[in-house]
Structures are given as structure tokens and as C-alpha cells.
Design an enzyme around this catalytic site. Sequence first.
Site, PDB file in Angstrom:
ATOM      1  N   LYS A 506      15.382  -3.963  -2.673  1.00  0.00           N
ATOM      2  CA  LYS A 506      16.878  -4.713  -3.168  1.00  0.00           C
ATOM      3  C   LYS A 506      17.021  -6.496  -3.638  1.00  0.00           C
ATOM      4  O   LYS A 506      17.705  -6.174  -4.550  1.00  0.00           O
ATOM      5  CB  LYS A 506      17.327  -4.782  -1.616  1.00  0.00           C
ATOM      6  CG  LYS A 506      17.780  -3.483  -1.039  1.00  0.00           C
ATOM      7  CD  LYS A 506      18.288  -3.928   0.688  1.00  0.00           C
ATOM      8  CE  LYS A 506      18.023  -2.494   0.918  1.00  0.00           C
ATOM      9  NZ  LYS A 506      17.149  -1.892   1.597  1.00  0.00           N
ATOM     10  N   LYS A 578      -0.551   5.172  -7.842  1.00  0.00           N
ATOM     11  CA  LYS A 578      -1.816   5.535  -8.363  1.00  0.00           C
ATOM     12  C   LYS A 578      -0.971   6.663  -9.003  1.00  0.00           C
ATOM     13  O   LYS A 578      -1.460   7.006 -10.151  1.00  0.00           O
ATOM     14  CB  LYS A 578      -2.086   6.711  -7.101  1.00  0.00           C
ATOM     15  CG  LYS A 578      -2.684   6.462  -6.102  1.00  0.00           C
ATOM     16  CD  LYS A 578      -2.744   7.743  -5.007  1.00  0.00           C
ATOM     17  CE  LYS A 578      -2.946   7.451  -4.076  1.00  0.00           C
ATOM     18  NZ  LYS A 578      -2.386   7.043  -3.059  1.00  0.00           N
ATOM     19  N   VAL A 608      -7.846   4.566  -4.339  1.00  0.00           N
ATOM     20  CA  VAL A 608      -8.802   5.854  -3.973  1.00  0.00           C
ATOM     21  C   VAL A 608      -9.055   4.760  -2.625  1.00  0.00           C
ATOM     22  O   VAL A 608      -9.982   4.097  -3.058  1.00  0.00           O
ATOM     23  CB  VAL A 608      -9.758   6.317  -4.665  1.00  0.00           C
ATOM     24  CG1 VAL A 608     -10.554   6.747  -3.981  1.00  0.00           C
ATOM     25  CG2 VAL A 608      -9.283   7.296  -5.977  1.00  0.00           C
ATOM     26  N   ALA A 610      -8.054   3.202   0.208  1.00  0.00           N
ATOM     27  CA  ALA A 610      -7.375   2.362   0.218  1.00  0.00           C
ATOM     28  C   ALA A 610      -8.845   0.752   0.086  1.00  0.00           C
ATOM     29  O   ALA A 610      -8.859   0.873  -0.845  1.00  0.00           O
ATOM     30  CB  ALA A 610      -7.096   2.208   1.833  1.00  0.00           C
ATOM     31  N   GLY A 663       3.426   4.966   9.533  1.00  0.00           N
ATOM     32  CA  GLY A 663       2.771   4.487   8.272  1.00  0.00           C
ATOM     33  C   GLY A 663       1.203   5.150   7.324  1.00  0.00           C
ATOM     34  O   GLY A 663       0.756   4.674   7.061  1.00  0.00           O
ATOM     35  N   GLU A 666       2.629   8.889   2.885  1.00  0.00           N
ATOM     36  CA  GLU A 666       3.682   8.080   2.012  1.00  0.00           C
ATOM     37  C   GLU A 666       5.019   8.434   2.698  1.00  0.00           C
ATOM     38  O   GLU A 666       5.179   9.390   2.934  1.00  0.00           O
ATOM     39  CB  GLU A 666       3.420   9.491   0.986  1.00  0.00           C
ATOM     40  CG  GLU A 666       1.330   9.132   0.171  1.00  0.00           C
ATOM     41  CD  GLU A 666       1.449   7.847  -1.092  1.00  0.00           C
ATOM     42  OE1 GLU A 666       2.765   7.463  -1.889  1.00  0.00           O
ATOM     43  OE2 GLU A 666       0.835   7.491  -0.943  1.00  0.00           O
ATOM     44  N   LYS A 681      -6.201  11.571  -6.256  1.00  0.00           N
ATOM     45  CA  LYS A 681      -7.510  10.597  -6.076  1.00  0.00           C
ATOM     46  C   LYS A 681      -8.712  11.458  -7.160  1.00  0.00           C
ATOM     47  O   LYS A 681      -9.578  10.607  -7.348  1.00  0.00           O
ATOM     48  CB  LYS A 681      -7.658  10.877  -4.577  1.00  0.00           C
ATOM     49  CG  LYS A 681      -6.116   9.966  -3.741  1.00  0.00           C
ATOM     50  CD  LYS A 681      -6.394   9.359  -2.610  1.00  0.00           C
ATOM     51  CE  LYS A 681      -5.312   8.491  -1.850  1.00  0.00           C
ATOM     52  NZ  LYS A 681      -5.802   9.114  -0.140  1.00  0.00           N
ATOM     53  N   GLY A 796      -3.805   2.697   6.085  1.00  0.00           N
ATOM     54  CA  GLY A 796      -3.548   1.758   6.419  1.00  0.00           C
ATOM     55  C   GLY A 796      -3.140  -0.074   6.179  1.00  0.00           C
ATOM     56  O   GLY A 796      -4.054  -0.045   5.075  1.00  0.00           O
TER      57      GLY A 796
END
Length: 814
Positions: A506, A578, A608, A610, A663, A666, A681, A796
Site C-alpha cells: 500500500k 524464490k 532454501v 530460511a 505463518g 506461504e 527449493k 519462521g
Amino acid sequence: MIVSKFGGTSVGSAKNINKVVQIIANKKKKSAVIVSALSGVTNLLIKASEKAVNGDKDYIDIIKEIQEKHTSVIEELLNESDQIICKDYVLQNLHKLKDTLNGVFLLNDLSDKSASRIISIGEILSSYIIAKAMKRQGLNVSLKDSRELIKTNSDYNNAQINYKDTYTNIQNFFLKNSSDIVVLPGFIASDEKRDTTTLGRGGSDFTAAIIANAVNAEILEIWTDVSGMFTANPKLVKQAKPIKRISYQEAMELSHFGAKVIYPPTIQPVLDKNIPIVIKNTLAPDEDGTFISKNKNGNRSTVKGISHIDNIALLTLEGNGMVGVPGISHRLFEALSNENINIKFITQASSEHSICIAIDVSEYDIAKKAVDKQFEFEILQHKVNPIIVDKDLAIIALVGDNMKSHQGISGKMFSELGDNNVNIRAIAQGSTEKNISAVIAKRDVKKALNTLHAVFFEDHIKQINLFIVGIGNVGGKLLEQINQQKEYLLDEQHLNLRVIAIANSKKMLFDQDGINLNDWNTQLINKGEKSNLDDFYKNIIKLNLRNSVFIDNTANEIVPKYYADYLKQSISVVACNKIACSSSYDDYKNLKYLSRKYHAQFLFETNVGAGLPIIDTLNNLISSGDQITEIQAVLSGSLNFIFNNFIAGSSFYEIVKRAGEEGYTEPDPRIDLSGVDVMRKILILMRESGNKLELENIANESFLPESSLKADSVNDFLETLKKESDHFEKLRMEAENKGCRLKYVAEYKNGKAKVGLQHIAKDHSFYNLDGKDNIVLFYTKRYIDQPLIIKGAGAGADVTASGIFGDIIRTGNK
Ligand code: ADP
Ligand code: ASP
Ligand code: MG
């Protein structure tokens, strides 16, 4: 005797004039005080004469503006009786000015003589008012019109000094004058016929130097609005610092190359008599300022300062017919000199195939005509090409007496500029090596100055400018981590991380001084503008900051389309998105190619696992000559979370929903559950291992029922999970019956890859993989029997943000 010159800003207001009076009052010695026009007045006078000659009556308004400027200073500065005298003096002079301008207006002609008379008014008025202000303070002061002392030729606006007469006049005057203080207008002089001449813009400094020489002053003080000659123009480089000591030669080089704080001709008269110059700040008189003298043994740093000249045009004369032909450069310079064009920079390749010269852009038209005319014959015969003119350029220069005894300075200069996408159009280095200069685009000046300043003066602190798109879960955490680690990075790694822009779908917010991360959210809401990826890109290009990094924390398909553009501008890209690396192989390869070509990093560690160092490890293996033979991996924290929680009595649907809410998936859970995310990945790992593969080359046996695969919205999809609970329960039971657990595994072997749900037995290293953890087993030519294992949380916001953070630091440490 002391000679003190006060520039326009020092005498721009009653408040500042009072400071000047105070500075002079504190002196115990006889002083000559040379003053400029009140700040901005010379510019107004030039503007008025331009208007008048162009038939624009508005010059009358400008005269009024000049009158008001002086009146308000007089009213604030002086008592009533002096006010009347001064106002009258101003009025008389402005009447004369008006008469001259009327003449210019009517005749449509502005001779150099009239122009000089017009612009001399500023100093005539300021010196009168300042002398009055000093008298009012009880100082023993007299006023002397410099035109009676400084004699020049009749080159009205850039008059050349007749030193013999001038020095005699000044000496005679001061011999007879008994006042403690003599105030003199700077900038103005007169010719043999007593017509007013001027000494060139900034010429009051020169007036002061001439007087200093004539009276054998013990010091020449130049009082201005900055505390000395800085390592770079302080208005453009915030980190610039005053140079404590500098040699005449260095000061001369810096001023020739644009350090406006001192007018270049000023140095010679004082150098001849070895009179030191000190540059001081009227607004902060206690600060040391810069001491300019013959003595070089102060600071032995190699580069003393960096300066620049704006508004340059580059003329290139080239042609095959120039090689080995004597006299070409002579004719080129002659053509320019006939037109009185000042050459600021010259280079010629030893092939003699081309000569490049830089001049002020205002003169390029005349220069082109003159040179093309000079070589008319050769151009007709195609021996020489018509001169090529490039505009919108600037010159930047490194200056220092000791540069010649240090190798690698120019190498460092050019590689740093190159890394920041500053294109260098021409280079010149004098054989004395006091100066290395380069012609660059005008728009790159600020970036180039700041980059070079950081390299040569800032204790190697590297400023990194971040532009962040996506400030939700992951982006928000990233900002938190940057804020927390900022000080540490500055102290320990000499990295200065600044977040210049943030954007969500936004709003976007830019602050070129760095956004205060303590309340970025409130600022975004209150000050942010409507978000737009095109504008975001354009703003970054416009800001043109060094070491810029674009960070994509989104899962958006459009954002990666901009990566190539960023890289082409030498802006590094850090992505947790990704899409770019898992779209077509050609696109992926192209980004890698652009990253190399434009010296910008393209980093995506978090694609890949995190924050786990998977891609970095893989790259290190490959760089050291290892080869990947097999990869086995659980790469989906989301699926691992889902299947770990899918125990007897639970509902698959509920778990997927919860994973989304927390969370771990995706935004669209189909990307995880369909296996596409894992496919992407493993594809990235395979590509990074050197395989040319597309997403379709990866086998994917989905565990989802037909109806789920067909669902065309997230809600429909979740509904099918509810309806198909038997299907999922069956999958679970089959594994449980064999004493196995369900794991979604990615495998690569012999150039092929597949992803899918597997039954993992108790003795397998994947069996006890908890929560949302990931694991990767690399089998390589060197890790044959026991794989290299990387394991840990693979999803995470916190860990992902720290992975992005790591990539940002990598861009800084390149
Ligand atoms: P004055 O009116 O006092 O003569 P000038 O405007 O001519 O002042 O010169 C002072 C200005 O020179 C500073 O305000 C600064 O913007 C500019 N400048 C450019 N380069 C330098 C530098 N290297 N060090 C200090 N000032 C510089
Ligand atoms: N007033 C003149 C100028 O603005 C001279 C000076 O300030 O040095 O150029
Ligand atoms: Mg000046």
C-alpha cells in the site's frame, strides 16, 4: 598587520555582521578588512542585468529586492542617525544602478563595462554599511574604496591586475593611514581610465590576498560559512571534515577543482611572500579552521581532499588522420584559445587517435563551431571526425602532495567508482601526481564524492543503503534486527547500515538520511506515499546512493521482474522471494550474469531453509572444487510442521489452517501442499550445483486428492481438505502401520530430482525431525559415506530475517 576577508554569508544579515564586528574588535593588531557583497546580492545584480538586456522590465523588482535587503540589515544594525545616512547612501547608488540598467534595457545591449559597473554595487554598499557598524561600536575605522588602489587592465569582468601600480598604491595608502581598521570592498578594482572592473566571481578573496602581499601581512584570514577547507564540499558530503593543515599547492589544486571556499587566484600573491592563510568560520570563530602554508609536514595523509567541478562538457576530437601528424593539438588549442575558452582537463591516448578536453558547458557551442571550422578540411577528407560533444558531465579530483609516493591510489579510486556504477568518461593525472581527476556524469557526483570520501577518509567505514520491499512478518523482523545490531556493526565491522526506503503493497516511505527504525511503522502511515514498484525503482535511481541494496521480502511474482534493472545499475539484490531463482533457467542465469557484469551481488540464501546456511555451504563446496553427487532433504518447514502434528485423532484440515495462521505456510497453502515450494527449493539447489534444469524436470507425485488439486481458491482448497479427511487418514495409517513417519522429501541423484511424501523408518536421520525443522544431506565427491548435514529451523520470521541479514552483510563484505 592582519588581513581579514569576510564572505557574503558572513555579512548576509545584521546578526552576522555583528559577529564580524566582534571578531575584528577582539583583534589587538591593525587590520585590513575586506568584505563581499551581502549574501546573494551579486547574483541578484547579474539577474537584473540579464533581465534588462532581454527587455524584461522585472529588473525594477530586483532593484527593489536589493534595496529591501539592505534596508532591513541597516535597520537592525544601526542607530537612527546612521540609518538615515546609510539608507541615503544605498538609495543614491541604487539610483545610479537603475540608470545604468535603464540604459541596458533601452539599448538592448549589455557591454562588459556596464556589467562590471552593475555587479560592483554589492561590495560598494556592504563595505559602507559594515564600516558604519564598526564605527558605532567605537572602533577606530576608516573606509577605503579598493578601486583607488587596485589597478587592472580593461578586461572588465575578469580583470588582470597591474601588480606594480597596485602594490605601490596599497603600500602608500597604508603608510599614511593611521586608523586601526581599514574596511575595503572586495572584488572591485579600476582600469587606467578609472572605470570599474571586477576580479571574477569569488574575487573578494583575491582582493584580500593582493592587499596581504602589499602590506606584508602576517596572516591572511578568509572568514566564511564553513570551518575551513573540507576534505570534500560539506554541502554534498556529510562526513567531510575540515583539513587542519594543507600546503599552498594542495589548496590551489582543490580550489581549481571546485572547492569554492577559496578563489583559486588567491593563493599566488600570498605564496610569493610566504604569508599563511587561515580559513575560519564567522559563525563558529572558536573552531580551528584550516591553516594553509608552505609547510607540509603537518598531516602526512596521502589524499588531502576531493573536489569537483560541475557543468562540464567533454569534447572529443578523433580520427585516423590524426595519428602521427604533428600540430593537431596545437591547432585544437589555438581554436579554443582564440575564443577565450578555458580548458579544464586534457587527455590524449598514446595512439594519438583521439584527444579529449573538458570545458565549461556554457562554452560548448562556440567551442564546437570553432574546432569544426579549424578542422574543416580534414573533416571533409574524413581524416578527422566532427568534434563529439558530451554534456551533463562533471570532473571529480583527488588532491594531495603525497599521492605520488603511494601506489594504488588511482586503482582504488577507479575500482570503487566502478563498483558503484559510476561510469568514467576520461581520466587525467598530472605528472606531479598532486591530482588525479576523472570526468563522470553530473548525476553521479554526489555518489562518487561520498564513495571516495568513505574510502580515503572515513576509517574504512562502509555505508550500505537498504531499500526494502515487504515489511510484514519477515520484513518487520529484519527491521527490528537491523535496528538492534546497527551499533555493533558500526563498531565491530565498520558497516553503517541505513534503511533508506521501505514499502509494502500500500505505501512506501523514503528518507535519504536513513529512516529512524524506532517508529518506522508510524512514519510509514503518516508520511508514506502510495506504493508503486516503478516509482520505488525510479526513486532509488534518482537518489543514486553508493552501495545500494534492494531487498525483496515478498512472495510476489512482479517484484522479481525488477531485479535485472537493479543489477544493471550496480544495485545488489537480496531476495527471500524464490520466484526469480526458480523461474526459467535463462532468467536465473541472466541475473547471475548481470550480477557479475555490474559488480552487484545477487543473494538468496533464504530461498532454501530460511536462515540455514545451505546455499552458502553449497557454494563453498563448489568453489573449492567439490561436486554434489546426491542431495536428500526435507525442505519444507510447513509440511514438516503439518505432518508432525498430524497424529491419531487430529484433523488434517485443522492443522493446515493452524499452520497458515501461525505463518508457517506461504500465504497460499497450495504452494506448500502441492509440493511446488519444495520443487522450487530443490531446483535452486540443483542449479546452484551446476545443473541446467527447469521446474518441469522435477518429478512430483502429489499426495493430494484430485479435488484438492483442482480447487481454484484458497478457501475451496481448505474445504476439500475437510471433505477428504478419509484420504489423509489413510495416508497416515499406512505409514503408522509400518512403524514409519510421513515426511515430504526432496531427492537429487544422477542429475535427476523428485519430491514427494515418503514413509521414513525409525533408523533414518529424517525420522526425528521436529516441528518446522529442515534437513539437508549433501553427498559429494569428498563427503562420500557420511553426508554433510545441515539441520535446524527452516521456517519462521525470525530465522528468515536473520538469513536475509546475513546476505546484507555479505554485500558489505565483498
Ligand atoms: P563566501 O561567501 O564566504 O566567499 P563561498 O560560498 O564562496 O563563501 O565559499 C564557501 C562554500 O564553499 C561553502 O559553503 C561550501 O559550500 C563550498 N565548498 C566547496 N568545496 C568545499 C570544501 N572542500 N571545503 C569547504 N567548503 C567548500
Ligand atoms: N560578491 C562577489 C561574488 O559573489 C565576490 C565575492 O563574494 O567574493 O562573486
Ligand atoms: Mg567566496
